[in-house]
Design an enzyme around this catalytic site. Sequence first.
Site, PDB file in Angstrom:
ATOM      1  N   PHE A 214       0.837  -1.231   0.000  1.00  0.00           N
ATOM      2  CA  PHE A 214       0.000   0.000   0.000  1.00  0.00           C
ATOM      3  C   PHE A 214       0.864   1.271   0.000  1.00  0.00           C
ATOM      4  O   PHE A 214       0.645   2.171   0.814  1.00  0.00           O
ATOM      5  CB  PHE A 214      -0.892   0.076   1.250  1.00  0.00           C
ATOM      6  CG  PHE A 214      -1.827  -1.078   1.471  1.00  0.00           C
ATOM      7  CD1 PHE A 214      -2.470  -1.708   0.428  1.00  0.00           C
ATOM      8  CD2 PHE A 214      -2.112  -1.511   2.773  1.00  0.00           C
ATOM      9  CE1 PHE A 214      -3.352  -2.756   0.662  1.00  0.00           C
ATOM     10  CE2 PHE A 214      -2.991  -2.548   3.022  1.00  0.00           C
ATOM     11  CZ  PHE A 214      -3.615  -3.179   1.959  1.00  0.00           C
ATOM     12  N   ILE A 215       1.859   1.338  -0.857  1.00  0.00           N
ATOM     13  CA  ILE A 215       2.757   2.499  -0.808  1.00  0.00           C
ATOM     14  C   ILE A 215       2.294   3.575  -1.794  1.00  0.00           C
ATOM     15  O   ILE A 215       2.141   3.326  -2.992  1.00  0.00           O
ATOM     16  CB  ILE A 215       4.222   2.082  -1.075  1.00  0.00           C
ATOM     17  CG1 ILE A 215       4.630   0.949  -0.123  1.00  0.00           C
ATOM     18  CG2 ILE A 215       5.158   3.292  -0.933  1.00  0.00           C
ATOM     19  CD1 ILE A 215       4.463   1.231   1.377  1.00  0.00           C
TER      20      ILE A 215
ATOM     21  N   HIS B 137     -27.744  15.626   3.008  1.00  0.00           N
ATOM     22  CA  HIS B 137     -28.102  15.392   1.597  1.00  0.00           C
ATOM     23  C   HIS B 137     -29.119  14.260   1.413  1.00  0.00           C
ATOM     24  O   HIS B 137     -29.556  14.024   0.277  1.00  0.00           O
ATOM     25  CB  HIS B 137     -26.849  15.040   0.784  1.00  0.00           C
ATOM     26  CG  HIS B 137     -25.971  16.213   0.457  1.00  0.00           C
ATOM     27  ND1 HIS B 137     -25.226  16.878   1.399  1.00  0.00           N
ATOM     28  CD2 HIS B 137     -25.742  16.847  -0.719  1.00  0.00           C
ATOM     29  CE1 HIS B 137     -24.554  17.860   0.820  1.00  0.00           C
ATOM     30  NE2 HIS B 137     -24.844  17.867  -0.449  1.00  0.00           N
TER      31      HIS B 137
ATOM     32  N   GLU C  86      -1.302   6.372   7.802  1.00  0.00           N
ATOM     33  CA  GLU C  86      -0.265   7.094   8.559  1.00  0.00           C
ATOM     34  C   GLU C  86      -0.571   7.083  10.052  1.00  0.00           C
ATOM     35  O   GLU C  86      -0.597   8.121  10.706  1.00  0.00           O
ATOM     36  CB  GLU C  86      -0.097   8.524   8.026  1.00  0.00           C
ATOM     37  CG  GLU C  86       0.783   8.539   6.799  1.00  0.00           C
ATOM     38  CD  GLU C  86       1.038   9.925   6.274  1.00  0.00           C
ATOM     39  OE1 GLU C  86       1.339  10.812   7.078  1.00  0.00           O
ATOM     40  OE2 GLU C  86       0.936  10.088   5.058  1.00  0.00           O
TER      41      GLU C  86
HETATM   42  C1  LIG Z   1      -4.551   5.151   0.838  1.00  0.00           C
HETATM   43  C2  LIG Z   1      -3.460   4.512   1.617  1.00  0.00           C
HETATM   44  C3  LIG Z   1      -2.178   5.030   1.532  1.00  0.00           C
HETATM   45  C4  LIG Z   1      -1.126   4.437   2.241  1.00  0.00           C
HETATM   46  N1  LIG Z   1       0.144   4.909   2.047  1.00  0.00           N
HETATM   47  C5  LIG Z   1       1.176   4.316   2.704  1.00  0.00           C
HETATM   48  C6  LIG Z   1       2.521   4.739   2.468  1.00  0.00           C
HETATM   49  O1  LIG Z   1       2.789   5.644   1.650  1.00  0.00           O
HETATM   50  N2  LIG Z   1       3.524   4.120   3.161  1.00  0.00           N
HETATM   51  C7  LIG Z   1       3.292   3.110   4.054  1.00  0.00           C
HETATM   52  O2  LIG Z   1       4.221   2.599   4.637  1.00  0.00           O
HETATM   53  N3  LIG Z   1       2.005   2.674   4.282  1.00  0.00           N
HETATM   54  C8  LIG Z   1       0.961   3.233   3.618  1.00  0.00           C
HETATM   55  N4  LIG Z   1      -0.327   2.778   3.822  1.00  0.00           N
HETATM   56  C9  LIG Z   1      -0.556   1.697   4.770  1.00  0.00           C
HETATM   57  C10 LIG Z   1      -1.158   2.174   6.091  1.00  0.00           C
HETATM   58  O3  LIG Z   1      -0.383   3.196   6.680  1.00  0.00           O
HETATM   59  C11 LIG Z   1      -1.276   0.955   7.001  1.00  0.00           C
HETATM   60  O4  LIG Z   1      -2.136   0.034   6.360  1.00  0.00           O
HETATM   61  C12 LIG Z   1      -1.806   1.344   8.342  1.00  0.00           C
HETATM   62  O5  LIG Z   1      -0.765   1.941   9.093  1.00  0.00           O
HETATM   63  C13 LIG Z   1      -2.372   0.200   9.124  1.00  0.00           C
HETATM   64  O6  LIG Z   1      -1.582  -0.946   9.029  1.00  0.00           O
HETATM   65  P1  LIG Z   1      -2.272  -2.392   8.835  1.00  0.00           P
HETATM   66  O7  LIG Z   1      -3.261  -2.228   7.749  1.00  0.00           O
HETATM   67  O8  LIG Z   1      -1.191  -3.383   8.651  1.00  0.00           O
HETATM   68  O9  LIG Z   1      -3.006  -2.611  10.175  1.00  0.00           O
HETATM   69  P2  LIG Z   1      -2.471  -3.298  11.493  1.00  0.00           P
HETATM   70  O10 LIG Z   1      -1.218  -2.672  11.959  1.00  0.00           O
HETATM   71  O11 LIG Z   1      -2.463  -4.771  11.309  1.00  0.00           O
HETATM   72  O12 LIG Z   1      -3.659  -2.914  12.481  1.00  0.00           O
HETATM   73  C14 LIG Z   1      -4.950  -3.508  12.336  1.00  0.00           C
HETATM   74  C15 LIG Z   1      -5.789  -3.111  13.532  1.00  0.00           C
HETATM   75  O13 LIG Z   1      -5.176  -3.563  14.743  1.00  0.00           O
HETATM   76  C16 LIG Z   1      -4.931  -2.477  15.631  1.00  0.00           C
HETATM   77  N5  LIG Z   1      -3.623  -2.676  16.245  1.00  0.00           N
HETATM   78  C17 LIG Z   1      -2.465  -3.003  15.611  1.00  0.00           C
HETATM   79  N6  LIG Z   1      -1.451  -3.082  16.506  1.00  0.00           N
HETATM   80  C18 LIG Z   1      -1.985  -2.818  17.731  1.00  0.00           C
HETATM   81  C19 LIG Z   1      -1.428  -2.717  19.040  1.00  0.00           C
HETATM   82  N7  LIG Z   1      -0.127  -2.940  19.288  1.00  0.00           N
HETATM   83  N8  LIG Z   1      -2.269  -2.400  20.058  1.00  0.00           N
HETATM   84  C20 LIG Z   1      -3.571  -2.170  19.818  1.00  0.00           C
HETATM   85  N9  LIG Z   1      -4.157  -2.219  18.587  1.00  0.00           N
HETATM   86  C21 LIG Z   1      -3.369  -2.543  17.555  1.00  0.00           C
HETATM   87  C22 LIG Z   1      -4.932  -1.214  14.768  1.00  0.00           C
HETATM   88  O14 LIG Z   1      -5.350  -0.060  15.495  1.00  0.00           O
HETATM   89  C23 LIG Z   1      -5.949  -1.582  13.683  1.00  0.00           C
HETATM   90  O15 LIG Z   1      -7.238  -1.279  14.155  1.00  0.00           O
HETATM   91  C24 LIG Z   1      -1.382   3.339   3.101  1.00  0.00           C
HETATM   92  C25 LIG Z   1      -2.681   2.823   3.200  1.00  0.00           C
HETATM   93  C26 LIG Z   1      -3.698   3.389   2.454  1.00  0.00           C
HETATM   94  C27 LIG Z   1      -5.073   2.796   2.574  1.00  0.00           C
END
Ligand SMILES: Cc1cc2nc3c(=O)[nH]c(=O)nc-3n(C[C@H](O)[C@H](O)[C@H](O)COP(=O)(O)OP(=O)(O)OC[C@H]3O[C@@H](n4cnc5c(N)ncnc54)[C@H](O)[C@@H]3O)c2cc1C
Length: 378
Positions: free
Chosen positions: A155-156, A337, A362
């Site tokens: 997802f970069i 709306h 982020e």
């Molecule tokens: C449009 C878009 C643009 C993006 N751009 C970038 C980018 O440029 N660079 C980049 O690196 N990433 C990027 N991402 C990725 C995004 O930053 C990550 O997907 C996001 O940080 C969440 O990570 P994950 O999906 O792996 O969720 P996870 O880390 O697996 O988390 C899933 C759930 O578990 C919870 N959770 C996780 N760990 C814990 C903990 N220790 N304690 C309590 N709760 C926890 C979280 O709050 C969340 O609700 C992008 C994503 C999108 C959709």
Amino acid sequence: MDFKLSKEQEMIQKAAREFAEKSIRPIAGQIEKEGMIPAEIMQGMADLELFGIAYPEEYGGTGAGYVCYVLAAEQIAQASSSVAGVYSVHYLGTSAIASFGSPEQKAKYLPLAGSGEKISSFAFTEPGTGSDPKQITTVAIRDGDDYVINGVKRFISAAYLEGPIVIFARDSETGHPTALLVDKFCPGYSVSEPWKKIGLHGSKVVDVYLKDVRVPASAVLGPKGQGYQVLQAGISFGKVGMCAGSLGGMQAALDASIKYAKEKSHREGTIAKFPTIQVAIAKMAEKVEASRWLTYRLAWLADNTTDLISFAKMAAMTKAFVAEAGVDVARLAVGVHGSYGLMDDYEVSHIYCDAIISEQTEGVADMQRLITGGSLLR
Ligand SMILES: Cc1cc2nc3c(=O)[nH]c(=O)nc-3n(C[C@H](O)[C@H](O)[C@H](O)COP(=O)(O)OP(=O)(O)OC[C@H]3O[C@@H](n4cnc5c(N)ncnc54)[C@H](O)[C@@H]3O)c2cc1C
């Protein structure tokens, strides 16, 4: 305490507003449909010197600072969340270089990033994790004077555009995450097709494949084995742009709702006469105002603080509040709306989808609260 913008800030805000209204808003729908931002838009932003607005003049920036950046980004986001999205991720990557780069790295990357010729990316997330540095599996193995990087980043943003990318990988010497600067599309670098997501279609995300990507040891960004520090600081500066994007979306949702409420007829009047609509508009306005001042303050801190740890906490708090307020405001706008708010032809349906995305990226909102709560309870 002075809440008044300076002449320079007013000028940049006005220039960005005029550009957004004249050049971006008329094609905002096209950007979402085609999933790409026309080169003229990027060029127009470069002509206004928006890409280098927060960076020192010695590296080709304008030195105007983060407050000016936020004022510009807010205006752009009002016209298109996607354009603001690319603008924001570019700042995320470039901020890390500005904060942690060696003089050689800054001289190599900042002028081209500041002129908008190259768009920066920041790659932490992997298929296994988006929040936990301990779980990253991308590796940088020392080989003579080089590192050889292997792994997949998920997802970069903007990884399909030419420019530098900050890669977080576990280095073979310390065993800890290290940040490395890589040129996108160097040998061994490739990307997937864009993911199909619910909004922000013009700001695409792709997976990045790193297969035996060879970089010199001088590509390490910041202290070796301390990628977490680069991640925290980089993301904290990135949150300034994220908040500006949410703020612009909220203001657009409020404006669209006021206009709609005054136009949508009901018997002899319009729906604006209903107390329910008035309360919804008032709630939206409250959240927009609160978000605006929190975001401006965060930008001011980005310009003025040297305490990166306190700044990271403030960025976490601001991002959690503003991103959530963005979703609340967008949901209220859809409510004003009625069913029209769910239709693709109506701006608020897009703002709602974009707002949900901002809450998850982020730094997931709850993870931000863990940073804030943890520091308050220490
Ligand atoms: C449009 C878009 C643009 C993006 N751009 C970038 C980018 O440029 N660079 C980049 O690196 N990433 C990027 N991402 C990725 C995004 O930053 C990550 O997907 C996001 O940080 C969440 O990570 P994950 O999906 O792996 O969720 P996870 O880390 O697996 O988390 C899933 C759930 O578990 C919870 N959770 C996780 N760990 C814990 C903990 N220790 N304690 C309590 N709760 C926890 C979280 O709050 C969340 O609700 C992008 C994503 C999108 C959709």
